[in-house]
Design an enzyme around this catalytic site. Structure first.
Site, PDB file in Angstrom:
ATOM      1  N   SER A  51       0.811  -1.220   0.000  1.00 36.16           N
ATOM      2  CA  SER A  51       0.000   0.000   0.000  1.00 36.16           C
ATOM      3  C   SER A  51       0.846   1.272   0.000  1.00 36.16           C
ATOM      4  O   SER A  51       0.394   2.316  -0.473  1.00 36.16           O
ATOM      5  CB  SER A  51      -0.938   0.009   1.207  1.00 36.16           C
ATOM      6  N   GLY A  85      -1.941  -4.333   0.870  1.00 38.11           N
ATOM      7  CA  GLY A  85      -2.091  -5.544   1.648  1.00 38.11           C
ATOM      8  C   GLY A  85      -1.153  -6.669   1.249  1.00 38.11           C
ATOM      9  O   GLY A  85      -1.159  -7.735   1.871  1.00 38.11           O
ATOM     10  N   ASN A 114       3.632  -5.624   5.645  1.00 40.19           N
ATOM     11  CA  ASN A 114       2.456  -6.394   6.051  1.00 40.19           C
ATOM     12  C   ASN A 114       2.838  -7.697   6.749  1.00 40.19           C
ATOM     13  O   ASN A 114       2.083  -8.191   7.596  1.00 40.19           O
ATOM     14  CB  ASN A 114       1.561  -6.674   4.833  1.00 40.19           C
ATOM     15  N   ASP A 195      -4.908   6.377  10.290  1.00 39.16           N
ATOM     16  CA  ASP A 195      -4.603   5.025  10.752  1.00 39.16           C
ATOM     17  C   ASP A 195      -3.206   4.911  11.342  1.00 39.16           C
ATOM     18  O   ASP A 195      -2.845   3.898  11.943  1.00 39.16           O
ATOM     19  CB  ASP A 195      -4.786   4.003   9.628  1.00 39.16           C
ATOM     20  N   HIS A 198      -0.285   4.758   7.096  1.00 45.79           N
ATOM     21  CA  HIS A 198      -0.082   5.207   5.717  1.00 45.79           C
ATOM     22  C   HIS A 198       0.181   6.714   5.647  1.00 45.79           C
ATOM     23  O   HIS A 198      -0.530   7.495   6.295  1.00 45.79           O
ATOM     24  CB  HIS A 198      -1.303   4.863   4.862  1.00 45.79           C
TER      25      HIS A 198
END
Length: 228
Positions: A51, A85, A114, A195, A198
């Site tokens: 991402s 992801g 991830n 979040d 990011h």
């Protein structure tokens, strides 16, 4: 008394002269075209990421990969194979087909985040990244490894093992490493989305700067190799 050149010879002389001029122009044009055709081809960059390289949560045009494409213009072809992801296992499954299809000159590997967030085995992550590096080098592609860090949620020992993977691979395979892609960004709340994982659109030029210093020598080396 001198004799003049017959009129028929004047016509022949003009015809021969005309052909000579045409030949000179033709050869000159061929020479110019040959120089143009000999210009080295632009390098192809394959970006295998998650991402962070897929512009998650922002406009795709604002992502650092798109900004890189703008900076390079027509001087390179960029294939962004990044998927939000994505883990190193997922990237490895796709990698052979991608490298065979695009035959890149430079491969940027931005995977592992991830794996770390899910607490996956650093040893398996290292094996997956190593396989991608080996496939890249077997295809005569330069590799730029983009490292990442994670919060100490799983303990400092896991975090150290995770970040150590990137340094170990860089040393073992003699590849260029950006130790932390989000250097100067991750701890700045103003540059991170809600979040906390990011980066925002405002952070993307900084990410590009973090990549560029390591990428530029590889681009120069690729151009030089193509010219030889």
């Amino acid at each position: 008394m001198k004799r003049g050149i017959p009129m028929a010879w004047h016509g022949l002389y003009r015809m021969v002269t005309g052909w000579l001029v045409l030949l000179i122009v033709t050869f000159a044009s061929a020479s110019i075209n040959a120089e143009t055709d000999s210009t080295e081809p632009d390098p192809t960059l394959l970006i295998m990421g998650d991402s962070l390289s897929a512009a998650y949560g922002i406009e795709r045009e604002a992502g650092w990969v798109s900004l890189l494409a703008e900076r390079l213009g027509d001087n390179a072809q960029i294939i962004n194979a990044s998927i939000s992801g994505e883990t190193t296992s997922g990237g490895l499954q796709r990698f052979s087909d991608l490298i065979g299809q695009h035959q890149p000159d430079i491969v940027l590997i931005e995977l592992g985040g991830n794996d770390g967030l899910r607490g996956l085995s650093p040893g398996q992550m290292q094996a997956n990244l190593a396989e991608m590096i080996e496939q890249s080098q077997a295809a005569d592609a330069e590799v730029l490894l983009l490292g990442i860090d994670i919060p100490p949620n799983y303990g400092q020992a896991y975090r150290d093992a995770f970040t150590g993977v990137f340094y170990s691979l860089a040393e073992e395979y003699d590849v260029t490493l950006v130790p932390f892609l989000l250097e100067g960004i991750a701890l700045n709340e103003a540059l991170m989305q809600s979040d906390g994982i990011h980066p925002t659109a405002d952070a993307q030029p900084m990410i590009l700067d973090n990549v560029w210093d390591a990428l530029k020598p590889l681009l120069e080396s690729s151009h030089q190799a193509a010219a030889e």
